[in-house]
Design a protein around this motif. Structure first.
Motif, PDB file in Angstrom:
ATOM      1  N   MET A   1      -0.976   0.633   8.299  1.00  0.00           N
ATOM      2  CA  MET A   1      -1.351   1.811   7.561  1.00  0.00           C
ATOM      3  C   MET A   1      -2.145   2.789   8.415  1.00  0.00           C
ATOM      4  O   MET A   1      -2.920   3.594   7.951  1.00  0.00           O
TER       5      MET A   1
ATOM      6  N   GLU B   1       5.604   2.563   0.737  1.00  0.00           N
ATOM      7  CA  GLU B   1       5.406   3.558   1.791  1.00  0.00           C
ATOM      8  C   GLU B   1       6.653   3.693   2.659  1.00  0.00           C
ATOM      9  O   GLU B   1       7.047   4.814   3.030  1.00  0.00           O
TER      10      GLU B   1
ATOM     11  N   SER C   1      -1.662   8.366   3.663  1.00  0.00           N
ATOM     12  CA  SER C   1      -0.356   8.352   4.316  1.00  0.00           C
ATOM     13  C   SER C   1       0.395   9.654   4.067  1.00  0.00           C
ATOM     14  O   SER C   1       0.970  10.244   4.989  1.00  0.00           O
TER      15      SER C   1
ATOM     16  N   TYR D   1       8.893   7.044   3.321  1.00  0.00           N
ATOM     17  CA  TYR D   1       9.195   7.584   4.646  1.00  0.00           C
ATOM     18  C   TYR D   1      10.681   7.891   4.811  1.00  0.00           C
ATOM     19  O   TYR D   1      11.060   8.710   5.662  1.00  0.00           O
TER      20      TYR D   1
ATOM     21  N   ILE E   1      -1.995   5.833  11.147  1.00  0.00           N
ATOM     22  CA  ILE E   1      -1.069   6.899  11.461  1.00  0.00           C
ATOM     23  C   ILE E   1      -1.644   7.779  12.544  1.00  0.00           C
ATOM     24  O   ILE E   1      -2.847   8.016  12.612  1.00  0.00           O
TER      25      ILE E   1
END
Length: 372
Positions: free
Chosen positions: A1, A154, A60, A158, A3
């Motif tokens: 998690m 997630e 995110s 994406y 980034i």
């Protein structure tokens, strides 16, 4: 998690240390929920893990959208092909997410063979659908992988977001994000009305479009420069005056045992609004005592290794409970508040090892797939 972050022309790309601090609080919320006994008032009285995962979602959405907006600017200036951006984006995501994820799956299958019949769902990041279709798998031996549902959500997000940001006309991005935000609570309400459980609704990726896209909306408005500033201010006001009441209503409702099917419809949006406000403040640097806390090196480091910490923390708990404590004949220690710091330190140590041995070397490979 974790980034990549940077900042250019208003887009989110530069490193913002306080976001790592927020990330550490998110993972600590998850640890409190999973490491304390279910009947512990500290755990049952406050949705620590629920909030932690939602904070991860908003973060995110904020960071990934910022990265993609910066890429879109380069595409519009004909500095790079949109297809090259899409290719490199997914390669970088794979380098960041796959190594320890699949390593964890391999360890679970090797140590607990009874999980093998479900492994295909996890290989293709479809575990959230598995847990929705077969809720019993969420609480059996496969519960060692139950926390991975959030990673599936997630990953599926994406698959959608880059195409929207890179290929949609720029003027459509904010309306599209707003539409997805508004659609999420409607979807949750509809699914519940049709008899789906809160657990099943929670497993569906579109149910979290509001938290994921609120972070993206903030990033898109910030990237708009002066023209987006009034809308950012409005979003901040909504975060405070609507988000906080919605979130408090959910928390108080839990205390009084109110119907979770109704509260969950709006609680996700409330959490997203509050966290959007918080992330905006942290991205600019919160001052005073709260800022000094978020700037602590220990918290920043925990934020850095939070992805590995999230993946491996369940296994640390299981190994301690099933092997170490019984092996050292200290099973009489049943106070989870005493064990909480022990579990946490062990989990951080495991995450740190995998960060140094696996994650950091793989991150270096991303330089071969630049988004610049």
């Amino acid at each position: 998690m974790k980034i990549d972050q940077s900042k250019s022309n208003g887009s989110v790309l530069s490193y913002m240390p306080q976001l790592d601090g927020l990330r550490s609080f998110a993972i600590f919320g998850v640890l409190i929920t999973h490491y304390l006994q279910p009947d512990d008032p500290l755990r049952s009285g406050f949705p620590w893990g629920w909030l932690g995962v939602r904070l991860f979602f908003v973060l995110s959405g904020f960071l990934i959208t910022g990265i993609l907006i910066s890429c879109r600017q380069k595409v519009d200036n004909e500095l790079i092909s949109p297809w090259k951006i899409i290719q490199n984006f997914y390669v970088r995501r794979c380098l960041r997410l796959f190594p320890i994820y699949y390593l964890y799956l391999a360890l679970v299958v090797l140590i607990y063979p009874q999980t093998r019949s479900y492994i295909v769902a996890f290989i293709f990041y479809g575990q959230n659908f598995l847990f929705a279709a077969q809720p019993e798998t969420f609480t059996t031996i496969i519960s060692l992988t139950s926390h991975l549902w959030a990673l599936a959500v997630e990953a599926q997000f994406y698959l959608i977001l880059p195409w929207l940001v890179i290929f949609l006309p720029k003027r459509w991005l904010v309306p599209m994000l707003l539409a997805m935000i508004l659609a999420a609570p409607v979807l949750r309400l509809t699914l519940i009305a049709y008899g789906y459980t809160v657990h099943q609704v929670n497993m569906m990726t579109p149910s979290h479009f509001d938290t994921l896209c609120m972070g993206g909306l903030l990033s898109a408005l910030m990237a708009s420069g002066r023209s987006g500033l009034p809308l950012v201010k409005k979003l901040m006001s909504i975060g405070l005056w609507i988000g906080i009441p919605l979130l408090l209503a959910y928390i108080v409702g839990r205390w009084f045992g109110l119907d979770s099917r109704i509260s969950i419809v709006f609680a996700e949006s409330g959490a997203g609004l509050v966290f959007v406000w918080l992330i905006k403040q942290a991205s600019e640097g919160i001052k005073g005592f709260p800022g000094s806390v978020l700037n602590q090196k220990f918290l920043a480091y925990c934020g850095t290794v939070s992805y590995g910490l999230y993946i491996f923390h369940f296994e640390v708990l299981y190994v301690f409970q099933k092997h170490l404590l019984s092996g050292f004949n200290v099973t009489s220690i049943n106070n989870s508040r005493i064990l909480l710091p022990i579990y946490t330190i062990a989990a951080i140590a495991v995450a740190a090892i995998f960060w140094e041995v696996v994650e950091k070397p793989m991150n270096r490979r991303k330089r071969h797939f630049s988004l610049k």
